[in-house]
Design an enzyme around this catalytic site. Structure first.
Site, short mmCIF file in Angstrom:
data_model
loop_
_atom_site.label_atom_id
_atom_site.label_comp_id
_atom_site.label_asym_id
_atom_site.label_seq_id
_atom_site.Cartn_x
_atom_site.Cartn_y
_atom_site.Cartn_z
N GLU A 177 -30.43 17.86 4.30
CA GLU A 177 -30.16 16.98 5.29
C GLU A 177 -30.73 17.82 6.66
O GLU A 177 -29.99 18.03 7.28
CB GLU A 177 -28.81 16.54 5.50
N GLU A 326 -27.40 11.51 -3.02
CA GLU A 326 -25.81 12.00 -2.67
C GLU A 326 -25.29 10.49 -2.50
O GLU A 326 -25.80 9.79 -1.85
CB GLU A 326 -25.47 12.68 -1.84
#
Ligand code: GLA
Length: 690
Positions: A177, A326
């Site tokens: 991220e 995710e």
């Protein structure tokens, strides 16, 4: 003209049609791996090795066939400078293989170890206010510091040398991220160099940025501040572009370390965050093999259209199938109140991802760490090693992925309509919202919602993507526009395309300066209309016209007609005096195509009606007409196959008639169905009976 529109005389035919090949969509495939993967983030380094087999057995029993490992494990991979230890990871990957579980390997660069940041403090990032990060959290590194980049390169290279030919490693996740830029000395110097390369001379920069304003005139590039707030909007836009380019370089640094040592079958990606606007995803994805994202719901309750939009956004980063790297096993730990998804919604969300082109769904995380910042986060098994209630729902989903996988292999979604997502424009509006509620993502979603409901398949694309394959292209807020882009849009309409422009379109040039000829700049004469004035609104303004009555709020532009060929579609009613009886929506037919300009933030019902008319005019048909609100229809096709995914996001049972006899690939009935009764959060995955 797409092949599908000529053939789609009936829904029956449409369901069987495979998409035109030039839309780029394609599926990820591994000859020796299941076509649909179900997975979880697994952190073997957090647990005694004696427990690994127990965990992997429970994963296998849940039909989990992929784990992502390693993305925060730097201190275990390189316990001290230059001393690498991959033995534990070798054993973890080998044990996973025994349980038929393949691996995505994360490079651990989102969490540099304490020995590194202590010895080389310049590798720690500096925030906008000049404060250097400390150890103890993550993302504390500088993305521009040469020393850090060297360490990141080395750990990625060593890992690739070790695992690049491991048959059980299917791909790589770079870092985790990407988010936090650096404002320290290396970032500052690189920003100045980047500006110099782009503008050539500081005089040219001064001209483009109109720096005579407030005596901002610069004599040298190194006088230019490094900020992401409160500065000249030209500077702010360039800073975002620089940050985007820097994340691209950051990726390339690791790719250049991995690729020479990795089998070509191993993909390289990173995990992104939906609408996050810290950088331009298209720039970063230009060097990645596939897109992947972390699907956490945006509000306290699951809004399926909001989530659908983010899947479509991610698919558009590479215009091909993607991974959900995710997602939440019922709840997270970082909202104000971390309410769970309701029973059934975890499976509902997993199938929604597949419907929108995901080839993998992975949960974060497998098992609670014994300590650390995320002890409360949703998991599949607790720290005690026993399954939590959602485990069974995920196991069922895994069983269904296995059943439906062969029919879905090699397929992907295809759309006749596209919505353009443009980071330059989103940033430009965000820097100067003018009306507090004018959220560019909110405006994207307002346009997306009726499109998704009515067309049932939407591509979300970059402004630089080819437009020719689409019957309708919508640009909810293309605030920043260059002449070259305007030329492409006009060519699209001349070729028969239907273009819908939202408020604030084409107000700025590519330097974030006001268009010298006013708004919508280079599109004005083609539209045959212009924006005479914009107004921020804090209450509803009535609208009336061909689409019926409705309201505008947040934003209203007073339009005027410049050509006899341009028609007024809606006008404002009585409001602030300026807007009274003035045009709010204009349209112009150009051959078989059309250009429509919407000058206001419309009420949902009016935007819905506008969308219906546009889709009708363009000949866009739904995949399955007549389904109730809350029932989502998706279709994946390719390689001569076509699969329909129906999801009932409502709580009540819904009856859905099918246009032909179909088999439910995940249901218990063996016979062909002509209708399905879906319970609340029910899913059917259907293929035409042969
Ligand atoms: C992000 C991160 C994960 C984890 C989850 C928790 O997506 O990538 O490491 O922190 O959030 O929701």
């Amino acid at each position: 003209m797409r092949i599908s529109c000529r053939l789609a005389a009936s829904v029956f035919t449409a369901l069987l049609v495979t998409a035109a090949p030039y839309l780029y969509a394609q599926a990820t495939s591994y000859s020796d791996k299941p076509p649909l993967l179900l997975g979880a983030a697994w952190y073997p380094e957090q647990w005694p090795e004696s427990q690994w087999d127990h965990d992997l057995s429970l994963m296998e029993a849940a039909h989990i066939n992929v784990v992502r490992v390693g993305e925060f494990a730097w201190s275990s991979m390189e316990p001290s400078e230059g001393n690498y230890d991959f033995g534990w990871l070798d054993r973890a990957i080998a044990l996973a293989a025994k349980h038929h579980i393949c691996v995505v390997l994360g490079t651990p660069t989102a969490a540099p170890p304490a020995w590194l940041t202590t010895k080389y403090p310049q590798t720690l990032r500096v925030d906008e206010n000049g404060r250097r990060a400390e150890h103890g959290n993550r993302q504390h590194f500088s993305f521009t510091d040469p020393k850090y980049l060297q360490f990141a390169h080395d750990i990625a290279e060593q890992t690739a040398i070790h695992f690049g030919h491991n048959p059980n490693v299917v791909g790589w996740q770079l870092d985790n991220e990407y988010a936090e830029p650096d404002f320290g000395p290396s970032a500052r110097q690189q920003f100045h160099e980047w500006l110099q390369k782009k503008y050539g001379t500081v005089a040219e920069l001064n001209r483009r940025w109109a720096t005579a304003y407030w005596s901002q005139t610069y004599d040298n590039f190194d006088e230019i501040p490094v900020r992401e707030n409160g500065e000249n909007p030209a500077l702010l836009l360039e800073w975002k572009r620089f940050v985007s380019n820097t994340w691209k370089n950051y990726s390339e640094n690791q790719i250049s370390a991995i690729r020479p040592h990795a089998d070509p079958r191993q993909f390289i990606t990173t995990n992104t965050m939906g609408w996050f606007d810290g950088f331009d995803e298209y720039t970063v994805h230009s060097v990645l093999d596939i897109a992947a994202w972390d699907d956490y719901i945006d509000s306290d309750h699951f809004d399926y259209i909001d989530n659908a939009a983010r899947h479509d956004l991610t698919r558009g980063f590479k215009q091909k199938n993607f991974w959900v790297m995710e997602t939440e096993p019922a709840f997270v730990n970082w909202r104000k109140t971390n309410t769970p998804l309701l029973k059934g919604q975890v499976r509902d969300m997993a199938w929604q991802a597949i419907g929108h082109g995901a080839d993998t769904v992975e949960y974060w995380q497998w098992r609670s760490a014994p300590n650390g910042q995320e002890e409360y986060h949703g998991v599949l098994i607790g720290a005690d090693g026993t399954p939590v209630p959602v485990y069974d729902e995920i196991r069922q989903t895994g069983e269904e992925f296995a059943k439906a996988g062969p029919a879905i292999a090699g397929t992907s979604p295809h759309a006749d309509v596209a919505l353009v997502n443009d980071y330059d424009s989103r940033w430009a509006i965000t820097f100067q919202r003018h009306s507090a509620n004018f959220d560019p993502v909110g405006e994207m979603l307002a346009f997306y919602r009726p499109l998704r409901e009515q067309a049932q398949s939407v591509d979300m694309i970059s402004i630089n993507a080819p437009l020719d394959g689409y019957k309708v292209v919508e640009l909810p807020g293309l605030n920043v526009i260059s002449q070259a882009t305007a030329d492409r849009l006009m060519a699209y309409v001349r070729n028969g395309g239907h273009l819908l422009l939202g408020p604030r379109t084409a107000m700025k040039d590519e330097f974030n300066a006001l268009q010298p000829e006013g708004q919508p700049g280079p599109l004005e004469s083609f539209l045959g209309g212009r924006v005479d004035q914009f107004y921020a609104l804090d209450s509803d303004v009535p609208l009336t016209g061909d689409l019926g009555t409705g309201t505008a709020n947040i934003w209203a532009e007073q339009l005027s007609v410049q050509s006899p060929e341009t028609k007024v579609v809606e006008r404002y009613g009585k409001s602030n005096g300026w807007l009274d009886d003035q045009p709010a929506i204009l349209t112009r037919q150009v051959g078989k195509g059309s250009i429509t300009y919407v000058g206001a933030w419309l009420s949902p019902a009016l935007l819905n009606t506008l969308t219906t008319g546009l889709l009708e005019e363009a000949g866009v048909k739904p995949i399955l007409p007549g389904v109730l609100a809350g029932v989502e229809v998706s279709r994946r096709s390719g390689e001569g196959k076509s699969v329909l995914i129906l999801i009932n996001h409502n709580t009540s049972e819904e009856h859905i008639s099918l246009p032909m006899p179909m088999r439910d690939l995940i249901g218990s009935q063996g016979s062909a169905l002509t209708a399905v009764d879906l319970p609340g959060y029910g899913v059917a995955v259907l293929a035409a009976e042969k």
